[in-house]
Design a protein around this motif. Structure first.
Motif, PDB file in Angstrom:
ATOM      1  N   GLU A 142      -9.723 -14.838   4.745  1.00 19.65           N
ATOM      2  CA  GLU A 142      -9.140 -13.467   4.653  1.00 19.65           C
ATOM      3  C   GLU A 142     -10.118 -12.641   3.571  1.00 19.65           C
ATOM      4  OE1 GLU A 142      -7.210 -11.293   5.699  1.00 19.65           O
ATOM      5  OE2 GLU A 142      -6.103 -12.256   7.076  1.00 19.65           O
TER       6      GLU A 142
ATOM      7  N   CYS B  67      -7.426  -7.866   1.317  1.00 14.56           N
ATOM      8  CA  CYS B  67      -6.066  -8.006   1.194  1.00 14.56           C
ATOM      9  C   CYS B  67      -5.661  -7.079  -0.206  1.00 14.56           C
ATOM     10  CB  CYS B  67      -5.592  -9.511   0.865  1.00 14.56           C
ATOM     11  SG  CYS B  67      -5.611 -10.622   2.147  1.00 14.56           S
TER      12      CYS B  67
ATOM     13  N   GLY C   1     -10.988  -8.927   7.899  1.00 16.78           N
ATOM     14  CA  GLY C   1      -9.868  -9.227   7.394  1.00 16.78           C
ATOM     15  C   GLY C   1      -8.847  -8.191   7.852  1.00 16.78           C
TER      16      GLY C   1
END
Length: 277
Positions: A3, A6, A236
């Motif tokens: 990922e 974030c 992501g």
């Protein structure tokens, strides 16, 4: 799984860095980038939390820049903290000035708010204002706040202070980080194919190919641009928390299930930047 985009409560995410790590681990994430807006404040807490989950934390940032009079975000991976932290102080101060102007605009429209108080290394942004509007009962959702009041060109909107995308790319590279264009198809200042060559000339090293707001055909087009310009392809979910108005599955952690080999390529480029200094 990987990922690379974030957010935490240090910018406009709904989870603390610790909470984010716990959720990411539950979703099967093995390497997690903390890319808060214009701040590095969440790095250390995330790293400490990750020790309990055998997770690698990728130090990152999402710079707010201006291109063609519109907002354009640049992700930076592996910037050296001691080089980047001081320049970001002015970016954080600019965010506070911008938010204060929007709050003043809302007051003139009859919607008085108290500006949220955040610690010095936390990035104040429009989502905080939107949440305050919901709490005050002026709107029913943060989406409504953006749609009616603080979205681009809406009555209370204020543009970012001038910090060009070329300056943002140069700053990330000067701090030995890898600059990547975040969610290109959300940019409203021109067509991707027109803007991209300018960013490449400025030193751009990658494109966020995989993003919830990019269709399959757009992702394929971005991959072709990566091949043409020899750029990294990253991705992501731009995760802000499961209750952040993004309930669809494509906004949830690990939706793309990206391979860790993508991170290996970013690391190699970051290492080259360090060696070249």
């Amino acid at each position: 799984m990987l990922e690379l985009h974030c957010h935490t409560t240090f910018s406009d995410g709904r989870l603390t860095p610790t909470e984010l790590v716990v959720e990411a681990a539950a979703a099967g994430v093995k390497a997690l980038a903390i890319t808060d807006h214009d701040t590095l404040g969440g790095w250390e807490e995330a790293k400490k939390a990750a020790n309990s989950h055998w997770m690698e934390i990728v130090p990152g940032v999402e710079l707010s820049t201006v291109c063609k009079e519109r907002s354009l975000h640049i992700l930076g991976y592996y910037p050296q903290r001691e080089l980047l932290e001081h320049p970001l102080r002015e970016r954080l101060a600019g965010r506070k000035r911008r938010a204060a102007k929007m709050v003043a605009n809302l007051a003139e429209l009859g919607y008085k708010l108290n500006l949220p108080e955040l610690a010095g290394n936390m990035a104040l942004g429009r989502p905080h204002i939107a949440y305050a509007m919901v709490e005050a009962g002026y709107v029913n959702s943060t989406q409504e706040a953006f749609a009616r009041f603080i979205g681009e060109e809406k009555p209370a909107y204020v543009h970012y202070e001038k910090f060009s995308t070329a300056e943002g790319i140069a700053l990330i590279k000067a701090c030995k980080g890898v600059p990547v264009w975040a969610h290109p198809y959300l940019f409203r200042g021109g067509k991707v194919e027109e803007i991209l060559p300018e960013l490449v000339d400025a030193g751009l090293m990658g494109i966020e190919v995989y993003h919830p707001d990019a269709s399959a055909s757009q992702q394929q087009q971005l991959l072709e641009y990566c091949d043409h310009y020899n750029l990294l392809a990253t991705g992501g979910t731009d995760y802000h928390g499961s209750d952040a108005g993004r309930a669809k599955k494509q906004y949830q952690l690990n939706y793309f299930q990206l391979p860790l080999s993508i991170l290996d390529s970013i690391k190699k480029e970051a290492e080259k930047l360090v060696v070249s200094c």
